[in-house]
Design a protein around this motif. Structure first.
Motif, PDB file in Angstrom:
ATOM      1  N   GLU A 194       8.829  52.315  28.811  1.00 44.93           N
ATOM      2  CA  GLU A 194       9.778  51.432  29.174  1.00 44.93           C
ATOM      3  C   GLU A 194      10.368  51.596  30.690  1.00 44.93           C
ATOM      4  O   GLU A 194      10.244  50.591  31.351  1.00 44.93           O
ATOM      5  CB  GLU A 194      10.950  51.233  28.183  1.00 44.93           C
ATOM      6  N   GLY A 195      10.996  52.894  31.058  1.00 43.11           N
ATOM      7  CA  GLY A 195      11.417  52.841  32.346  1.00 43.11           C
ATOM      8  C   GLY A 195      10.377  52.763  33.283  1.00 43.11           C
ATOM      9  O   GLY A 195      10.647  52.086  34.461  1.00 43.11           O
ATOM     10  N   SER A 196       9.267  53.327  33.188  1.00 39.33           N
ATOM     11  CA  SER A 196       8.098  53.105  34.053  1.00 39.33           C
ATOM     12  C   SER A 196       7.770  51.720  34.351  1.00 39.33           C
ATOM     13  O   SER A 196       7.507  51.160  35.355  1.00 39.33           O
ATOM     14  CB  SER A 196       6.967  54.155  33.784  1.00 39.33           C
ATOM     15  N   LEU A 197       7.440  51.093  33.123  1.00 37.88           N
ATOM     16  CA  LEU A 197       7.058  49.551  33.354  1.00 37.88           C
ATOM     17  C   LEU A 197       8.224  48.769  34.016  1.00 37.88           C
ATOM     18  O   LEU A 197       7.938  47.792  34.835  1.00 37.88           O
ATOM     19  CB  LEU A 197       6.856  49.060  31.920  1.00 37.88           C
ATOM     20  N   ASP A 198       9.665  49.019  33.661  1.00 35.66           N
ATOM     21  CA  ASP A 198      10.440  48.302  34.221  1.00 35.66           C
ATOM     22  C   ASP A 198      10.596  48.125  35.695  1.00 35.66           C
ATOM     23  O   ASP A 198      10.970  47.178  36.321  1.00 35.66           O
ATOM     24  CB  ASP A 198      11.758  48.702  33.397  1.00 35.66           C
ATOM     25  N   ARG A 199      10.220  49.479  36.430  1.00 29.39           N
ATOM     26  CA  ARG A 199      10.091  49.743  37.672  1.00 29.39           C
ATOM     27  C   ARG A 199       9.193  48.823  38.430  1.00 29.39           C
ATOM     28  O   ARG A 199       8.858  49.027  39.484  1.00 29.39           O
ATOM     29  CB  ARG A 199      10.053  51.085  38.067  1.00 29.39           C
ATOM     30  N   LEU A 200       8.034  48.112  37.702  1.00 35.22           N
ATOM     31  CA  LEU A 200       7.100  47.584  38.161  1.00 35.22           C
ATOM     32  C   LEU A 200       6.883  45.959  37.954  1.00 35.22           C
ATOM     33  O   LEU A 200       6.017  45.298  38.240  1.00 35.22           O
ATOM     34  CB  LEU A 200       5.556  48.294  37.502  1.00 35.22           C
ATOM     35  N   ARG A 235       6.242  43.928  23.306  1.00 30.02           N
ATOM     36  CA  ARG A 235       6.830  45.007  22.786  1.00 30.02           C
ATOM     37  C   ARG A 235       6.353  45.024  21.629  1.00 30.02           C
ATOM     38  O   ARG A 235       6.915  44.534  20.490  1.00 30.02           O
ATOM     39  CB  ARG A 235       8.365  45.194  23.011  1.00 30.02           C
ATOM     40  N   LEU A 236       5.421  46.161  21.080  1.00 29.95           N
ATOM     41  CA  LEU A 236       4.796  46.400  19.966  1.00 29.95           C
ATOM     42  C   LEU A 236       5.786  47.352  19.171  1.00 29.95           C
ATOM     43  O   LEU A 236       5.501  47.405  17.973  1.00 29.95           O
ATOM     44  CB  LEU A 236       3.573  47.014  20.034  1.00 29.95           C
ATOM     45  N   ALA A 237       6.577  47.958  19.950  1.00 32.99           N
ATOM     46  CA  ALA A 237       7.317  49.443  19.326  1.00 32.99           C
ATOM     47  C   ALA A 237       8.064  49.476  20.227  1.00 32.99           C
ATOM     48  O   ALA A 237       8.415  49.409  21.543  1.00 32.99           O
ATOM     49  CB  ALA A 237       6.533  50.553  18.603  1.00 32.99           C
ATOM     50  N   GLU A 238       9.233  50.534  19.818  1.00 37.06           N
ATOM     51  CA  GLU A 238      10.303  50.903  20.814  1.00 37.06           C
ATOM     52  C   GLU A 238       9.558  51.579  22.107  1.00 37.06           C
ATOM     53  O   GLU A 238       9.991  51.579  23.038  1.00 37.06           O
ATOM     54  CB  GLU A 238      11.165  52.063  20.214  1.00 37.06           C
ATOM     55  N   ASP A 239       8.554  52.307  21.776  1.00 39.97           N
ATOM     56  CA  ASP A 239       7.745  53.172  23.027  1.00 39.97           C
ATOM     57  C   ASP A 239       6.528  52.738  23.100  1.00 39.97           C
ATOM     58  O   ASP A 239       5.721  53.346  23.475  1.00 39.97           O
ATOM     59  CB  ASP A 239       7.966  54.536  22.931  1.00 39.97           C
ATOM     60  N   ARG A 240       6.196  51.322  22.878  1.00 46.43           N
ATOM     61  CA  ARG A 240       4.794  51.082  22.976  1.00 46.43           C
ATOM     62  C   ARG A 240       4.780  49.416  23.397  1.00 46.43           C
ATOM     63  O   ARG A 240       5.491  48.510  22.857  1.00 46.43           O
ATOM     64  CB  ARG A 240       4.066  50.957  21.582  1.00 46.43           C
ATOM     65  N   PHE A 241       4.096  49.167  24.634  1.00 41.31           N
ATOM     66  CA  PHE A 241       3.761  47.694  25.314  1.00 41.31           C
ATOM     67  C   PHE A 241       2.521  47.404  25.364  1.00 41.31           C
ATOM     68  O   PHE A 241       1.427  48.464  25.406  1.00 41.31           O
ATOM     69  CB  PHE A 241       4.632  47.683  26.540  1.00 41.31           C
ATOM     70  N   SER A 282     -11.350  36.723  24.344  1.00 44.49           N
ATOM     71  CA  SER A 282     -11.511  38.193  24.122  1.00 44.49           C
ATOM     72  C   SER A 282     -11.680  38.523  25.660  1.00 44.49           C
ATOM     73  O   SER A 282     -11.490  39.903  25.820  1.00 44.49           O
ATOM     74  CB  SER A 282     -12.764  38.312  23.355  1.00 44.49           C
ATOM     75  N   ALA A 283     -11.908  37.772  26.641  1.00 45.24           N
ATOM     76  CA  ALA A 283     -12.245  38.237  27.991  1.00 45.24           C
ATOM     77  C   ALA A 283     -10.854  38.890  28.662  1.00 45.24           C
ATOM     78  O   ALA A 283     -10.676  39.377  29.657  1.00 45.24           O
ATOM     79  CB  ALA A 283     -12.903  37.178  28.892  1.00 45.24           C
ATOM     80  N   PHE A 284      -9.780  38.444  27.985  1.00 48.06           N
ATOM     81  CA  PHE A 284      -8.412  38.732  28.635  1.00 48.06           C
ATOM     82  C   PHE A 284      -8.386  40.211  28.694  1.00 48.06           C
ATOM     83  O   PHE A 284      -8.994  41.073  27.868  1.00 48.06           O
ATOM     84  CB  PHE A 284      -7.203  38.214  27.931  1.00 48.06           C
ATOM     85  N   THR A 285      -7.939  40.802  29.896  1.00 42.15           N
ATOM     86  CA  THR A 285      -7.460  42.323  29.963  1.00 42.15           C
ATOM     87  C   THR A 285      -6.378  42.730  28.992  1.00 42.15           C
ATOM     88  O   THR A 285      -5.404  41.901  28.897  1.00 42.15           O
ATOM     89  CB  THR A 285      -7.091  42.656  31.310  1.00 42.15           C
ATOM     90  N   LYS A 286      -6.641  43.763  28.416  1.00 40.82           N
ATOM     91  CA  LYS A 286      -5.563  43.996  27.264  1.00 40.82           C
ATOM     92  C   LYS A 286      -5.201  45.532  27.700  1.00 40.82           C
ATOM     93  O   LYS A 286      -6.189  46.316  26.963  1.00 40.82           O
ATOM     94  CB  LYS A 286      -6.067  43.891  25.812  1.00 40.82           C
ATOM     95  N   ILE A 287      -4.248  45.848  27.966  1.00 39.59           N
ATOM     96  CA  ILE A 287      -3.903  47.554  28.093  1.00 39.59           C
ATOM     97  C   ILE A 287      -2.551  47.878  27.192  1.00 39.59           C
ATOM     98  O   ILE A 287      -1.568  47.139  27.371  1.00 39.59           O
ATOM     99  CB  ILE A 287      -3.538  47.538  29.559  1.00 39.59           C
ATOM    100  N   GLU A 288      -2.663  48.735  26.532  1.00 45.34           N
ATOM    101  CA  GLU A 288      -1.403  49.350  25.863  1.00 45.34           C
ATOM    102  C   GLU A 288      -0.867  50.681  26.800  1.00 45.34           C
ATOM    103  O   GLU A 288      -1.561  51.564  27.283  1.00 45.34           O
ATOM    104  CB  GLU A 288      -1.899  50.046  24.472  1.00 45.34           C
ATOM    105  N   VAL A 289       0.457  50.524  27.018  1.00 46.23           N
ATOM    106  CA  VAL A 289       1.280  51.237  27.535  1.00 46.23           C
ATOM    107  C   VAL A 289       2.276  51.904  26.619  1.00 46.23           C
ATOM    108  O   VAL A 289       3.196  51.466  25.822  1.00 46.23           O
ATOM    109  CB  VAL A 289       1.997  50.637  28.904  1.00 46.23           C
ATOM    110  N   SER A 290       2.198  53.417  26.336  1.00 50.80           N
ATOM    111  CA  SER A 290       3.031  53.908  25.638  1.00 50.80           C
ATOM    112  C   SER A 290       3.567  55.348  25.866  1.00 50.80           C
ATOM    113  O   SER A 290       3.136  55.895  26.757  1.00 50.80           O
ATOM    114  CB  SER A 290       2.350  54.026  24.017  1.00 50.80           C
ATOM    115  N   GLY A 291       4.566  55.673  25.214  1.00 52.09           N
ATOM    116  CA  GLY A 291       5.332  57.054  25.386  1.00 52.09           C
ATOM    117  C   GLY A 291       6.664  56.842  25.477  1.00 52.09           C
ATOM    118  O   GLY A 291       7.314  55.941  26.036  1.00 52.09           O
ATOM    119  N   PRO A 292       7.508  58.037  25.655  1.00 52.66           N
ATOM    120  CA  PRO A 292       8.808  58.180  25.906  1.00 52.66           C
ATOM    121  C   PRO A 292       9.324  57.442  27.240  1.00 52.66           C
ATOM    122  O   PRO A 292      10.366  56.935  27.257  1.00 52.66           O
ATOM    123  CB  PRO A 292       9.121  59.474  25.850  1.00 52.66           C
ATOM    124  N   ASP A 293       8.458  57.507  28.205  1.00 53.36           N
ATOM    125  CA  ASP A 293       8.811  56.888  29.499  1.00 53.36           C
ATOM    126  C   ASP A 293       8.283  55.536  29.655  1.00 53.36           C
ATOM    127  O   ASP A 293       8.478  55.048  30.994  1.00 53.36           O
ATOM    128  CB  ASP A 293       8.359  57.839  30.443  1.00 53.36           C
TER     129      ASP A 293
END
Length: 826
Positions: free
Chosen positions: A509-515, A547-553, A496-507
């Motif tokens: 994928e593109g934002s994460l891909d650049r990182l 990838r949990l959904a098209e716009d959710r990671f 459970s100690a692992f860091t767990k962050i959800e990144v979602s929204g229309p942008d």
């Protein structure tokens, strides 16, 4: 020209440093040397008038920390000649050397490990017996002393002289230093710049640095920051003239007596100096507020508090026993919760830097400020900053907790720094839903970013507590049992100690891909392992992206990177079209690994778990025991297995259900010690290898990099490193000859033909393969598969061989197995 302190305050600068002690002046000096001279340093009084001026001024090569060792080596070179030659300012260097004494075998083991690290750093040091100590220091009572670490190039210097020299060097390169200018506020402006308000007016800057010493915590509050540190008071005393010293033609070496004096004893001209860190009843001051009018502040000596250690000091140095005391120094020093300074970005904001919380400013300061200067100017330091990064603490580190931990740290200042030393005060902080259940089953816990994580489970009559040793500890065989269960049947671990962050929204994928350096998973349910880099192309962190959904990671990484990941995302992603959710506490997680893990999980879910239905490195939302959760088909142990990420309120029910099903199959709880050894058997690199010191080619993780994808942060630097014909170092995987007693702890020297060519980063005994396994960074000529090297463990050399495949399951067939167990289907 020396600054008079009455210069007009400029309206702008690139960097403003607040605080003129060893840390602030050291940073100003090193920023200028890194090419950034548009710097203004503000000091409310005179330079060094805080904690710096009352420091004892000692420095030693004796450190078991590889990163701090690099800093110490640089500092001694600076103090012993380079700084004075550059600036003309005397620092009054006394290169008298030192001895660190050992009274027990545990202390001797500490010194042996220090020798192993020192060999990697090419430090001059040796282990000596009482006769050699007595030759150099005939006045010390050596009753009970087994030996000592002799570091002949150690010494001490004048703290004010060092700081003034750093200030002169900074001014010579264009830095402006303004004294008698108290800062009253620090606020970030809408355009991202910082406004620093002072008694002489306002100055705006791109970067602001808090080098406030005992004021640093309350200065942070101006900007809404919680910077954990507490002011603790420390004594040293100076005796009357020592008659025996009058005829000496050479200064005696410093004696570091951790056991009996809990401090140090040395000459101060022809007097004696005794410094004490009492191991009980530590004293805090200014818990809420350090008064602004404090200047060269000292407190009345508290002899009742230090008397047991002072009496020991007199027994050890009988020639002091009848002398009077001519000076008492009882001053305040900042102590962070874990003893390591706060060097790096403040959490949650951009371009606010911490250069504070340093309890050993003279010993550590210039080296650490050089690294901070590189971080500010170039985007990354040249040593791993993980143990100093201010973002290693979360919002749990409130003021009451800070005081508890600072007192603990003070009392531990001169205790043996055993491997895996567990600081127990102020816990539990963030227990998982399984905390009590696992504690009842024998879990011995550690704390990571406030989370409680099992290390190992007490079994077979072994007491449920920490056992410390530089040799194999009492839990060695217990960890072997845990590993055996994972390899032969199944194991379950609370992750459970692992860091767990959800990144979602229309942008998203593109934002994460650049990182990220790898491609993001294209299909819903896809999993990718990747690294995020900084602008220097160095590794910020490794993470798993689902990838949990098209716009959710869903992003997962090590616990101590939680704030670092949030800041990296926030500062490199346009907020419009992207939402960040921190699920690290709201969600729990457990790992189910082993050849029987499918048999244990399948009866509790309707989801088919065969390879065709649930492929390796994919994720599905499934139900277990009627609770919805995300199951990831992956295994850090290198076995058939799943990670199960579960809402916090459902965690215990899922765990209990799996345990009930798994009991007939031999399901066993395991902890982080077994997890670390399992991943080393599989050749999986961890946080010790993937640091801000290295590029992806140096870390040898280019298989996770796709240079043919679009641009990403650090891509050009990665391509440059990949194309280099002469990398400075390369990460190699080693098997090391065991001796059945000592396995190593990281930082040990790696030798090629007797010469140090690198150091280990992670070491553990692999019970499955019956070998010591390690990762190490070495020069390229040593990084040849099959090459025979040596590793210095506890000051003895062992044969080592460079491996090019994992020691366990080299073809990685087992994680992909399908029913029936043991048959590869993919």
């Amino acid at each position: 020209m020396a600054d008079t302190g009455t210069s007009k305050l400029p309206s702008q600068a690139r960097v403003v440093i607040v605080g003129g002690g060893i840390m602030g002046c050291g940073l100003a000096y090193h920023l200028a040397h890194e090419g950034c001279s548009d710097v203004v340093l503000l000091e409310k009084a005179e330079l060094t008038s805080g904690s710096t001026w009352h420091a004892a001024g000692q420095i030693t090569h004796s450190t078991s920390s590889f990163g701090l060792g690099k800093c110490v080596g640089y500092n001694i070179d600076l103090y012993s000649g380079a700084l004075e030659a550059e600036t003309g300012q005397s620092v009054t260097w006394h290169g008298c050397g030192s001895f660190r004494l050992a009274y027990s075998e545990d202390e001797m083991d500490w010194l042996r490990h220090t020798m192993s690290v020192g060999r990697a750093l090419k430090f001059p040091m040796e282990l000596v017996g009482p006769d050699r100590i007595r030759e150099s220091h005939p006045f010390y009572n050596l009753d009970g002393v087994l030996g000592a670490l002799h570091t002949p190039d150690d010494g001490h210097a004048d703290p004010s002289g060092i700081t003034q020299a750093l200030a002169i060097g900074a001014r010579q390169l264009g830095v402006k230093i303004i004294r008698r200018c108290r800062t009253t506020d620090i606020k970030q402006q809408p355009n991202g710049e910082w406004k620093v308000s002072t008694e002489l007016g306002d100055i705006t800057c791109e970067h602001v640095v808090n080098a406030g010493g005992t004021y640093a915590r309350q200065m942070g509050e101006w900007s809404g920051l919680q910077l954990p540190m507490t002011s603790m008071t420390h004594h040293y005393i100076v005796t009357d003239t020592v008659p025996e010293f009058l005829e000496l033609d050479k200064e005696l070496p410093v004696i570091r007596d951790d056991k009996l004096v809990s401090g140090y004893i040395r000459m101060e001209q022809k007097s004696g100096l005794i410094g004490i860190y009492e191991k009980e009843n530590p004293n805090t001051v200014w818990q809420d507020f350090c008064p602004w009018e404090a200047e060269n502040e000292l407190f009345e000596a508290d002899y009742d508090r230090i008397m047991p250690w002072l009496e020991n000091a007199m027994d050890r140095m009988p020639i002091f026993a009848e002398l009077g005391i001519k000076r008492e120094v009882h001053g305040a020093i900042s102590h962070p919760p874990d003893g390591n300074p706060l060097i790096g970005p403040a959490p949650g904001v951009k371009n606010y830097w911490c250069c504070c919380g340093t309890q050993i400013g003279i010993g550590w300061g210039p080296g650490l400020t050089r690294e901070l200067a590189r971080w500010i100017v170039h985007g990354s330091a040249d040593i791993s900053m993980r143990e100093f990064d201010p973002r290693r603490f979360g919002d749990y580190a409130d003021k009451d907790w800070q005081v508890i931990k600072a007192k603990e740290d003070y009392c531990l200042r001169h205790e043996i720094p055993f491997p895996h030393f567990n600081r127990l005060e102020g816990r539990p902080i963030k227990p998982s839903p399984l905390y009590e259940r696992l504690r009842e089953k024998g879990a011995v816990y550690e704390e990571v970013f406030g989370h409680e994580r099992p290390r190992w489970f007490a079994r077979g009559g072994l007491e449920q507590r920490d056992y410390y040793s530089f040799k194999r500890a009492a839990w060695h065989d217990v960890v072997a049992e845990e590993m055996r269960a994972v390899r032969q049947t199944a194991g379950i671990m609370d992750i459970s100690a692992f860091t767990k962050i959800e990144v979602s929204g229309p942008d998203a994928e593109g934002s994460l891909d650049r990182l990220v350096a790898n491609r993001l998973p294209k299909k819903v349910g896809g999993i990718a392992l990747t690294q995020m880099l900084n602008r220097r192309g160095r590794i910020e962190m490794e993470l798993t992206v689902v990838r949990l959904a098209e716009d959710r990671f869903y992003l997962v990484c090590a616990a101590f990177f939680e704030q670092r990941l949030l800041d990296h995302l926030a500062q490199n992603i346009d907020a419009d079209g992207v939402t960040l959710r921190n699920l690290s506490t709201d969600w729990g997680a457990m790992a189910l690994n082993g050849p029987l893990s499918r048999e244990i999980l399948q009866p509790n879910t309707l989801a088919p778990l065969d390879n065709h239905s649930f492929r390796w490195l994919t994720a599905q939302e499934i139900e277990v025991a009627g609770r919805k959760l995300w199951a990831f088909r992956m295994s850090y142990a290198g076995e058939l297995g799943w990670e199960l990420h579960v809402p916090r309120e459902d965690m215990l029910a899922v765990y209990d259900t799996l345990c009930a099903t798994g009991e007939p199959h031999g399901l066993t709880d395991y902890g982080s010690f077994a997890m670390n050894a399992l991943r080393l058997e599989k050749g999986f690199k961890g946080a010790g290898e993937l640091t801000n010191e290295v590029t992806l080619p140096e870390a040898d993780v280019m298989r996770f990099v796709k240079l043919d994808k679009g641009d990403f942060l650090g891509k050009a630097e990665t391509e440059e490193s990949a194309g280099s014909e002469a990398l400075p170092w390369v990460c190699v995987y080693l098997e090391i000859e065991p001796d059945g007693i000592e396995d190593g702890h990281g930082g040990e020297a790696v030798l090629l033909d007797g010469e140090a060519v690198g150091a280990t980063s992670s070491v553990a005994y692999g019970h499955t393969v019956c070998k010591i396994l390690a990762f190490a960074y070495v020069k390229p000529e040593a990084a040849i598969p099959g090459k025979t090297l040596e590793v210095v463990i506890m000051n003895g050399t062992r044969k080592a061989r460079v491996l090019d495949v994992p020691a366990y399951d080299p073809e990685s067939i087992l994680p992909r197995t399908d029913a029936p167990v043991g048959v590869a289907a993919e």
